[in-house]
Design a protein around this motif. Structure first.
Motif, PDB file in Angstrom:
ATOM      1  N   SER A  18      17.141  31.398  -5.034  1.00 24.04           N
ATOM      2  CA  SER A  18      18.066  31.291  -5.418  1.00 24.04           C
ATOM      3  C   SER A  18      18.466  31.834  -6.697  1.00 24.04           C
ATOM      4  CB  SER A  18      17.469  29.464  -6.048  1.00 24.04           C
ATOM      5  OG  SER A  18      18.700  28.843  -6.646  1.00 24.04           O
ATOM      6  N   SER A  20      19.890  30.156  -8.875  1.00 24.02           N
ATOM      7  CA  SER A  20      19.948  28.679  -9.935  1.00 24.02           C
ATOM      8  C   SER A  20      18.117  28.814 -10.511  1.00 24.02           C
ATOM      9  CB  SER A  20      20.119  27.795  -9.754  1.00 24.02           C
ATOM     10  OG  SER A  20      21.542  27.516  -9.189  1.00 24.02           O
ATOM     11  N   ARG A  51      23.725  36.148   0.822  1.00 23.19           N
ATOM     12  CA  ARG A  51      24.387  35.248   0.403  1.00 23.19           C
ATOM     13  C   ARG A  51      24.611  34.547   1.091  1.00 23.19           C
ATOM     14  NH1 ARG A  51      24.364  39.809  -2.791  1.00 23.19           N
ATOM     15  NH2 ARG A  51      24.144  40.336  -5.040  1.00 23.19           N
ATOM     16  N   SER A  52      24.330  33.641   0.923  1.00 20.57           N
ATOM     17  CA  SER A  52      25.096  32.169   1.270  1.00 20.57           C
ATOM     18  C   SER A  52      25.125  31.032   0.542  1.00 20.57           C
ATOM     19  CB  SER A  52      24.223  31.520   2.746  1.00 20.57           C
ATOM     20  OG  SER A  52      23.520  31.028   2.532  1.00 20.57           O
ATOM     21  N   THR A  53      26.204  29.630   0.834  1.00 22.91           N
ATOM     22  CA  THR A  53      25.978  28.871   0.161  1.00 22.91           C
ATOM     23  C   THR A  53      24.628  28.297  -0.805  1.00 22.91           C
ATOM     24  OG1 THR A  53      27.094  27.520   1.133  1.00 22.91           O
ATOM     25  CG2 THR A  53      28.654  28.359  -0.006  1.00 22.91           C
ATOM     26  N   ARG A  54      23.915  28.124   0.532  1.00 21.10           N
ATOM     27  CA  ARG A  54      22.622  27.210  -0.033  1.00 21.10           C
ATOM     28  C   ARG A  54      21.316  28.121   0.109  1.00 21.10           C
ATOM     29  NH1 ARG A  54      21.517  24.118   5.724  1.00 21.10           N
ATOM     30  NH2 ARG A  54      20.234  23.495   4.746  1.00 21.10           N
ATOM     31  N   LYS A  55      21.360  29.393   0.048  1.00 23.10           N
ATOM     32  CA  LYS A  55      20.051  30.299  -0.015  1.00 23.10           C
ATOM     33  C   LYS A  55      20.265  31.222   0.110  1.00 23.10           C
ATOM     34  CE  LYS A  55      15.719  30.330   1.620  1.00 23.10           C
ATOM     35  NZ  LYS A  55      14.753  30.457   0.207  1.00 23.10           N
ATOM     36  N   THR A  57      19.128  35.603   0.993  1.00 24.51           N
ATOM     37  CA  THR A  57      17.874  35.412   1.828  1.00 24.51           C
ATOM     38  C   THR A  57      17.911  37.574   1.727  1.00 24.51           C
ATOM     39  OG1 THR A  57      18.927  36.011   3.626  1.00 24.51           O
ATOM     40  CG2 THR A  57      17.452  33.878   4.204  1.00 24.51           C
TER      41      THR A  57
END
Length: 309
Positions: A18, A20, A51-55, A57
Motif C-alpha cells: 500500500s 498509504s 495497481r488496484s483500488t484495494r492493493k 502487487t
C-alpha cells in the motif's frame, strides 16, 4: 542514478502492499510515495506494481528488482544514518515500542540522561500492550516479552519476567495468609483478561525446591490492564499476580506485600528487540547500549527475579 527516496518508496510499498502504509512509515504523503514510485518506473522503463483500488502487487519485474536491492537499501540507509550529523553524533527519530506500566516506571525515567547525552535524537515512544512488527511498522526497537522472533529480528535478554502474588498490608491484616498457591482461592482474586486472547490469565507457580502448583484465583474483580490490576491491589480490593517490575516500588516502600514469598511464576524474559543488521543506525545502537548499561547499573536482573524470595 536513482535517488534514495525513490528506492525507499518502492521497497516500503512492496513490503506493505500500500502507498498509504508506506507513506506512514516514511513520514510522507501517499501522493508523494506514489510519485516517487512512478518516477522510478519511468526511469527504469518497466512497471513494478499492478495497481488496484484495494492493493498493490508486484509484477514479475518488480519482484526481481525488490530481491536485488532490498538488502543493499538497508545497508545504504544505515550508513547514511550513522553519519547523519556533522559532528558524528547519532541523530534522527528513534521509534520505540514499550509496555505502558513497565515503560513508564523503568524506561521513561532514563530519557533525560539519554537526551542530554544524545541531543540530536528525537524520541518517538509508543506505550502499548501489544506485540509490534518491528520491520513492517518501522520501529527501531521494542522492549517487552514473548515476541515472536521473525527472520531479521534479534532479542537481547535484559532481566527475568517473573510473576508474583501481591496484596496490600491492610487487606492481609484481616485474613489468613496462605501457605502455598492452593490457598489463594480463599482470597479475593483480582485477575486480568488478556487483550490478545480474551481469556483470564492463569499462572503455574514454582519454588526453589522444584515444586509446582497452579495459582487458582477466585474472580472477584476482572480488569484488562496491568496498571489497573496494580491500582486495585493497592486499594485493598484483593490479591493479584503481577510482574515484579510493576510492583517493585510498592514492595520497597511497604505499600504492597508479597504473598507466598518463596513462590513465583516464570513468564520468560524481558528483552530488547531490534532488527538484525550488519550496521545498525547510530541512534539505535546507542539506545541499545544505554538501556543495557542502565539495567546493569540498577541491578534489575537481580531485583526483578521473583525466585530470590
Amino acid at each position: 542514478m536513482e535517488t534514495l527516496a525513490n528506492l525507499e518508496s518502492f521497497v516500503r510499498s512492496a513490503e506493505s502492499g500500500s502507498f498509504s502504509a508506506a507513506a506512514r512509515r516514511l513520514a510522507l504523503t501517499p501522493a508523494a510515495v506514489s510519485r516517487n514510485v512512478a518516477m522510478l518506473e519511468r526511469n527504469l522503463k518497466v512497471r513494478l506494481f499492478h495497481r488496484s483500488t484495494r492493493k498493490l502487487t508486484l509484477t514479475e519485474a518488480g519482484e526481481a528488482f525488490l530481491s536485488a536491492i532490498g538488502g543493499n537499501l538497508e545497508s545504504l540507509q544505515n550508513a547514511i544514518a550513522s553519519v547523519s550529523a556533522d559532528d558524528g553524533q547519532p541523530a534522527g527519530v528513534l521509534k520505540i515500542s514499550l509496555p505502558p506500566t513497565f515503560g513508564m516506571s523503568h524506561i521513561l525515567p532514563l530519557l533525560p540522561d539519554f537526551l542530554q547525552r544524545y541531543p540530536r535524537i528525537k524520541p518517538e515512544w509508543h506505550f502499548e500492550n501489544r506485540e509490534v512488527d518491528l520491520i513492517a511498522e518501522g520501529y527501531d526497537a521494542a522492549i517487552g516479552g514473548g515476541f515472536e522472533l521473525t527472520p531479521g529480528m534479534v532479542a537481547r535478554t535484559l532481566a527475568p519476567a517473573h510473576i508474583i502474588a501481591v496484596a496490600s498490608p491492610a487487606y492481609l491484616a484481616r485474613r489468613t495468609t496462605p501457605a502455598d498457591p492452593s490457598g489463594l482461592i480463599e482470597l479475593d482474586g483480582i485477575v486480568m483478561r488478556s487483550l490478545k486472547s480474551g481469556r483470564i490469565r492463569t499462572w503455574n507457580m514454582r519454588n526453589a525446591q522444584g515444586d509446582q502448583a497452579a495459582a487458582l484465583m477466585r474472580e472477584t474483580l476482572v480488569v484488562n490492564d496491568p496498571a489497573a490490576l496494580r491500582e486495585s491491589v493497592q486499594l485493598g480490593l484483593g490479591i493479584a499476580m503481577l510482574a515484579v517490575p510493576d510492583v517493585l516500588a510498592g514492595l520497597e516502600s511497604g505499600q504492597l506485600v508479597r504473598v507466598l514469598p518463596r513462590w513465583w511464576a516464570d513468564a520468560g524474559a524481558i528483552s530488547l528487540y531490534y532488527a538484525s543488521r550488519d550496521l545498525l543506525p547510530g541512534k539505535t545502537r546507542v539506545f541499545i547500549d544505554f538501556v543495557i548499561e542502565a539495567f546493569e547499573r540498577e541491578d534489575y536482573a537481580r531485583r526483578f527475579a521473583g525466585s530470590l524470595g
